[in-house]
Motif scaffolding. Structure first.
Motif, PDB file in Angstrom:
ATOM      1  N   VAL A   1       0.853  -1.321  -0.163  1.00 16.18           N
ATOM      2  CA  VAL A   1      -0.134  -0.207   0.316  1.00 16.18           C
ATOM      3  C   VAL A   1       0.575   1.598   0.213  1.00 16.18           C
ATOM      4  CG1 VAL A   1      -1.371   1.396   1.452  1.00 16.18           C
ATOM      5  CG2 VAL A   1      -1.951  -1.098   0.981  1.00 16.18           C
ATOM      6  N   LEU A   2       2.148   1.140   0.334  1.00 20.15           N
ATOM      7  CA  LEU A   2       2.438   2.639   0.781  1.00 20.15           C
ATOM      8  C   LEU A   2       3.775   2.534  -0.296  1.00 20.15           C
ATOM      9  CD1 LEU A   2       3.328   1.859   5.027  1.00 20.15           C
ATOM     10  CD2 LEU A   2       1.819   3.885   3.693  1.00 20.15           C
ATOM     11  N   MET A   3       3.808   1.951  -0.699  1.00 23.98           N
ATOM     12  CA  MET A   3       5.538   1.625  -1.439  1.00 23.98           C
ATOM     13  C   MET A   3       5.573   1.648  -3.160  1.00 23.98           C
ATOM     14  SD  MET A   3       8.018   2.590   0.535  1.00 23.98           S
ATOM     15  CE  MET A   3       9.910   2.666  -1.078  1.00 23.98           C
ATOM     16  N   LYS A   4       3.711   0.857  -3.330  1.00 27.29           N
ATOM     17  CA  LYS A   4       3.656   0.507  -5.151  1.00 27.29           C
ATOM     18  C   LYS A   4       3.285   1.698  -5.382  1.00 27.29           C
ATOM     19  CE  LYS A   4       5.725  -3.314  -5.015  1.00 27.29           C
ATOM     20  NZ  LYS A   4       6.530  -3.567  -5.558  1.00 27.29           N
ATOM     21  N   LYS A   5       3.787   2.144  -6.874  1.00 27.74           N
ATOM     22  CA  LYS A   5       3.061   2.891  -7.801  1.00 27.74           C
ATOM     23  C   LYS A   5       1.480   2.602  -8.134  1.00 27.74           C
ATOM     24  CE  LYS A   5       6.757   5.355  -6.291  1.00 27.74           C
ATOM     25  NZ  LYS A   5       6.392   6.001  -5.467  1.00 27.74           N
ATOM     26  N   HIS A   6       1.594   1.397  -8.937  1.00 27.55           N
ATOM     27  CA  HIS A   6       0.634   0.947  -9.737  1.00 27.55           C
ATOM     28  C   HIS A   6      -1.107   1.159  -8.965  1.00 27.55           C
ATOM     29  CE1 HIS A   6      -2.581  -1.528 -12.657  1.00 27.55           C
ATOM     30  NE2 HIS A   6      -1.094  -0.749 -13.571  1.00 27.55           N
ATOM     31  N   LEU A   7      -2.008   1.488  -8.822  1.00 29.48           N
ATOM     32  CA  LEU A   7      -3.530   1.233  -8.146  1.00 29.48           C
ATOM     33  C   LEU A   7      -3.555   0.227  -7.832  1.00 29.48           C
ATOM     34  CD1 LEU A   7      -5.169   4.485  -9.976  1.00 29.48           C
ATOM     35  CD2 LEU A   7      -3.807   4.622  -7.272  1.00 29.48           C
ATOM     36  N   VAL A   8      -3.525  -1.103  -8.940  1.00 34.64           N
ATOM     37  CA  VAL A   8      -4.353  -1.734  -9.091  1.00 34.64           C
ATOM     38  C   VAL A   8      -3.207  -2.808  -7.622  1.00 34.64           C
ATOM     39  CG1 VAL A   8      -4.900  -4.221 -10.006  1.00 34.64           C
ATOM     40  CG2 VAL A   8      -5.556  -2.250 -10.752  1.00 34.64           C
ATOM     41  N   LYS A   9      -2.015  -2.673  -7.956  1.00 33.59           N
ATOM     42  CA  LYS A   9      -1.072  -3.154  -6.624  1.00 33.59           C
ATOM     43  C   LYS A   9      -1.544  -3.131  -5.745  1.00 33.59           C
ATOM     44  CE  LYS A   9       2.393  -4.253  -9.677  1.00 33.59           C
ATOM     45  NZ  LYS A   9       4.184  -3.963 -10.036  1.00 33.59           N
ATOM     46  N   ILE A  10      -2.041  -1.384  -5.252  1.00 33.90           N
ATOM     47  CA  ILE A  10      -1.680  -1.170  -3.399  1.00 33.90           C
ATOM     48  C   ILE A  10      -3.197  -1.400  -3.280  1.00 33.90           C
ATOM     49  CG2 ILE A  10      -2.782   1.105  -3.303  1.00 33.90           C
ATOM     50  CD1 ILE A  10      -1.240   2.247  -4.673  1.00 33.90           C
ATOM     51  N   VAL A  11      -4.160  -1.557  -4.382  1.00 28.56           N
ATOM     52  CA  VAL A  11      -5.383  -2.693  -4.256  1.00 28.56           C
ATOM     53  C   VAL A  11      -5.504  -3.892  -3.215  1.00 28.56           C
ATOM     54  CG1 VAL A  11      -7.445  -3.281  -4.441  1.00 28.56           C
ATOM     55  CG2 VAL A  11      -7.134  -1.219  -5.264  1.00 28.56           C
ATOM     56  N   ILE A  12      -4.259  -4.451  -4.216  1.00 26.14           N
ATOM     57  CA  ILE A  12      -4.465  -6.028  -3.815  1.00 26.14           C
ATOM     58  C   ILE A  12      -3.690  -6.102  -3.333  1.00 26.14           C
ATOM     59  CG2 ILE A  12      -2.245  -7.808  -4.484  1.00 26.14           C
ATOM     60  CD1 ILE A  12      -3.136  -7.361  -7.321  1.00 26.14           C
ATOM     61  N   GLY A  13      -2.750  -5.074  -2.489  1.00 25.55           N
ATOM     62  CA  GLY A  13      -2.112  -4.325  -1.268  1.00 25.55           C
ATOM     63  C   GLY A  13      -3.061  -5.119   0.304  1.00 25.55           C
ATOM     64  N   LEU A  14      -4.249  -4.055   0.058  1.00 26.10           N
ATOM     65  CA  LEU A  14      -5.098  -3.914   0.559  1.00 26.10           C
ATOM     66  C   LEU A  14      -5.815  -5.445   1.102  1.00 26.10           C
ATOM     67  CD1 LEU A  14      -7.232  -1.074  -0.439  1.00 26.10           C
ATOM     68  CD2 LEU A  14      -5.798  -0.999   1.405  1.00 26.10           C
ATOM     69  N   SER A  15      -6.300  -5.761  -0.209  1.00 25.62           N
ATOM     70  CA  SER A  15      -6.484  -8.057   0.374  1.00 25.62           C
ATOM     71  C   SER A  15      -5.759  -8.445   0.937  1.00 25.62           C
ATOM     72  CB  SER A  15      -7.188  -8.037  -0.878  1.00 25.62           C
ATOM     73  OG  SER A  15      -7.267  -7.420  -1.947  1.00 25.62           O
ATOM     74  N   ILE A  16      -4.242  -7.742   0.894  1.00 27.43           N
ATOM     75  CA  ILE A  16      -3.279  -9.238   1.316  1.00 27.43           C
ATOM     76  C   ILE A  16      -3.036  -8.948   3.237  1.00 27.43           C
ATOM     77  CG2 ILE A  16      -1.030  -9.142   1.845  1.00 27.43           C
ATOM     78  CD1 ILE A  16      -0.443  -9.047  -1.262  1.00 27.43           C
ATOM     79  N   MET A  17      -3.842  -7.425   2.836  1.00 30.06           N
ATOM     80  CA  MET A  17      -3.934  -7.179   4.750  1.00 30.06           C
ATOM     81  C   MET A  17      -4.923  -7.635   5.687  1.00 30.06           C
ATOM     82  SD  MET A  17      -2.612  -3.337   4.673  1.00 30.06           S
ATOM     83  CE  MET A  17      -3.196  -2.419   6.477  1.00 30.06           C
ATOM     84  N   ASP A  18      -6.086  -7.532   4.152  1.00 31.87           N
ATOM     85  CA  ASP A  18      -7.057  -8.130   4.956  1.00 31.87           C
ATOM     86  C   ASP A  18      -7.055 -10.377   5.398  1.00 31.87           C
ATOM     87  OD1 ASP A  18      -9.054  -6.141   4.957  1.00 31.87           O
ATOM     88  OD2 ASP A  18     -10.575  -6.904   3.444  1.00 31.87           O
ATOM     89  N   ALA A  19      -6.638 -10.254   4.500  1.00 28.87           N
ATOM     90  CA  ALA A  19      -5.835 -11.772   4.469  1.00 28.87           C
ATOM     91  C   ALA A  19      -5.557 -12.194   5.324  1.00 28.87           C
ATOM     92  CB  ALA A  19      -5.383 -12.398   2.694  1.00 28.87           C
ATOM     93  N   GLY A  20      -3.951 -11.694   6.003  1.00 33.51           N
ATOM     94  CA  GLY A  20      -3.669 -11.367   7.454  1.00 33.51           C
ATOM     95  C   GLY A  20      -4.228 -11.050   8.806  1.00 33.51           C
ATOM     96  N   ILE A  21      -5.507 -10.377   8.899  1.00 30.57           N
ATOM     97  CA  ILE A  21      -5.939  -9.985   9.914  1.00 30.57           C
ATOM     98  C   ILE A  21      -7.078 -10.878   9.786  1.00 30.57           C
ATOM     99  CG2 ILE A  21      -7.733  -8.519  10.943  1.00 30.57           C
ATOM    100  CD1 ILE A  21      -6.303  -6.542   9.095  1.00 30.57           C
ATOM    101  N   HIS A  22      -7.516 -11.952   8.945  1.00 28.72           N
ATOM    102  CA  HIS A  22      -8.728 -13.224   9.093  1.00 28.72           C
ATOM    103  C   HIS A  22      -7.503 -13.783   9.651  1.00 28.72           C
ATOM    104  CE1 HIS A  22     -10.793 -11.051   5.309  1.00 28.72           C
ATOM    105  NE2 HIS A  22     -10.828 -10.411   7.108  1.00 28.72           N
ATOM    106  N   LEU A  23      -6.484 -14.788   8.728  1.00 28.04           N
ATOM    107  CA  LEU A  23      -5.856 -15.719   9.381  1.00 28.04           C
ATOM    108  C   LEU A  23      -6.436 -15.526  11.361  1.00 28.04           C
ATOM    109  CD1 LEU A  23      -4.034 -17.962   9.036  1.00 28.04           C
ATOM    110  CD2 LEU A  23      -2.083 -16.988   8.510  1.00 28.04           C
ATOM    111  N   LEU A  24      -5.503 -13.711  11.963  1.00 23.61           N
ATOM    112  CA  LEU A  24      -4.256 -13.413  12.988  1.00 23.61           C
ATOM    113  C   LEU A  24      -6.071 -14.305  13.804  1.00 23.61           C
ATOM    114  CD1 LEU A  24      -2.054 -12.481  14.388  1.00 23.61           C
ATOM    115  CD2 LEU A  24      -3.094 -10.827  14.263  1.00 23.61           C
ATOM    116  N   PHE A  25      -7.050 -13.567  13.294  1.00 23.50           N
ATOM    117  CA  PHE A  25      -8.753 -13.704  13.999  1.00 23.50           C
ATOM    118  C   PHE A  25      -8.569 -15.458  14.394  1.00 23.50           C
ATOM    119  CE2 PHE A  25     -11.165 -10.056  14.169  1.00 23.50           C
ATOM    120  CZ  PHE A  25     -10.692  -8.708  14.751  1.00 23.50           C
ATOM    121  N   VAL A  26      -8.732 -16.413  13.549  1.00 23.72           N
ATOM    122  CA  VAL A  26      -9.700 -17.386  13.070  1.00 23.72           C
ATOM    123  C   VAL A  26      -8.037 -18.072  14.382  1.00 23.72           C
ATOM    124  CG1 VAL A  26      -9.350 -19.682  12.009  1.00 23.72           C
ATOM    125  CG2 VAL A  26     -10.486 -17.037  11.486  1.00 23.72           C
TER     126      VAL A  26
END
Lengths: 247, 130
Positions: free
Chosen positions: B34-59
């Motif tokens: 999210v912070l370093m990538k320049k391409h907007l789609v890569k930033i959205v993918i970064g948000l999804s990866i963060m989501d996945a990490g938080i879900h794994l942590l919860f479970v």
């Protein structure tokens, strides 16, 4: 260069803080406590769900009954996302940029092979039936309204990518979505009028592991399933048909 | 043949490091994207990866050694003592749906920006800079 340094410091701090915090939370430890005299929320849910509500799937009981208002908000967020997507991607025909459209429609107009088309035609009704099964049995087996709705949307996605002329009936979709949303709110108002609080479940709950059990929970999950299925299908339809429809 | 529970309790340190490490790594990788990538789609993918990490942590936090899914089946109506925590799973169910809505809306904004500026690179989207 400075930006890289700041980002690195931020990420290192976040990772270190998370690691230190999580190292004090042992994994696999029983933190629920006794079920008979519940002191935690989880124990309360595990106690109430099979004994009072007669719902086999505790997660469904939590999502639809104990946190039903939360789920209503969640469905509204999904609805807002679909509406926002449609309004952001909506464009009038005159403001077309020709090259973009030609580029996209060239790829969309390539017909998929007859193998894919025949397979999709056979799989589509089976996927729909599986999705309906998942959300009708949401209170008995793993799954529920959101999962079943997502499964149905994958069926529509299969048809949308296999047949270039495939179009969902917008009128039916809008009516189904509105009626499902109204049904959810209607169940809530029913509880408010009859039992004095919004989304209150009925006193009648049936037997554990029966298809018709749990009071209003299966009804709410069926509404949620229909709503999620139509909304996800709309989102996929909008994203795949960026080319505007001829009126 | 050892059952899963004894295997889990014998290797608890490795499993703790693996599960929490994966979750933290996913969150950190997503934040980096999210912070370093320049391409907007890569930033959205970064948000999804963060989501996945938080879900794994919860479970992972809700897991109980030897626990089963919190679903009562015929014949095991009193199995509540051997079940995992249902609350994080219900919250993750909510979080997945919200994550999907956020991703869809963000991608639609990316499409709109790309149509308007003919680029998805945030360095070249500088019409609001002064």
């Amino acid at each position: 260069m400075l930006k890289k340094l700041i980002v690195f410091l931020l990420i290192a701090t976040l990772g270190y803080t998370l690691a230190v915090t999580l190292s004090s939370i042992p994994i696999g430890k029983n933190r629920i406590g006794s079920i008979e005299n519940p002191e935690t929320v989880a124990a309360y849910y595990l106690d109430k769900s099979p004994n009072d509500l007669k719902v086999a799937n505790t997660i469904t009981a939590v999502v639809v009954n104990f946190r039903g208002f939360d789920t209503l908000g969640e469905v509204s967020v999904l609805f807002l996302a679909a509406t926002g997507l449609a309004s952001i991607l909506y464009r009038k025909e005159e403001e077309e940029e020709e090259e973009n459209i030609r580029h996209i429609s060239h790829r969309l107009n390539l017909p998929s092979s007859s193998l894919v088309q025949t397979g999709a035609k056979i799989l589509f009704p089976l996927i729909i039936v599986l999705g309906i099964y998942v959300f009708i049995h949401g209170h008995l087996t793993p799954g529920g309204g959101f999962q079943g709705g997502a499964i149905i949307a994958t069926g529509f996605l299969l048809m949308l990518v296999s047949y270039k002329g495939f179009e969902t009936n917008h009128k039916v979709m809008v009516w189904l979505e509105s009626l499902a949303g109204l049904g959810f709110v209607g169940v809530g108002v029913f509880g408010l009028v009859k039992y004095g609080s919004f989304l209150q479940n009925t006193g009648w709950t049936g037997n554990l592991n029966d298809l018709i059990s749990g009071g209003l929970i299966p009804l709410i999950y069926i509404f949620v399933g229909i709503k999620v299925a139509t909304e996800l299908t709309n989102i996929l339809d909008i994203l795949l048909n960026i080319k505007p429809r001829k009126k | 043949m050892m059952d899963f529970q004894t295997l889990f309790e014998q290797n608890i340190e490795i499993i703790t490091i693996a599960v929490y490490g994966t979750a933290i790594a996913l969150i950190v990788i997503g934040l980096y994207a999210v912070l370093m990538k320049k391409h907007l789609v890569k930033i959205v993918i970064g948000l999804s990866i963060m989501d996945a990490g938080i879900h794994l942590l919860f479970v992972a936090v809700g897991y109980i050694s030897g626990g089963t899914a919190p679903i009562f089946s015929p014949g095991s109506e009193n199995a509540a003592t051997t079940m995992v925590d249902p609350v994080p799973q219900a919250l993750v169910l909510t979080a997945i749906v919200i994550g999907f809505a956020v991703t869809a809306l963000a991608l639609s904004l990316v499409i709109r920006l790309y149509k308007h500026h003919h680029t998805a690179n945030i360095d070249q989207l500088n019409s609001l800079k002064w």
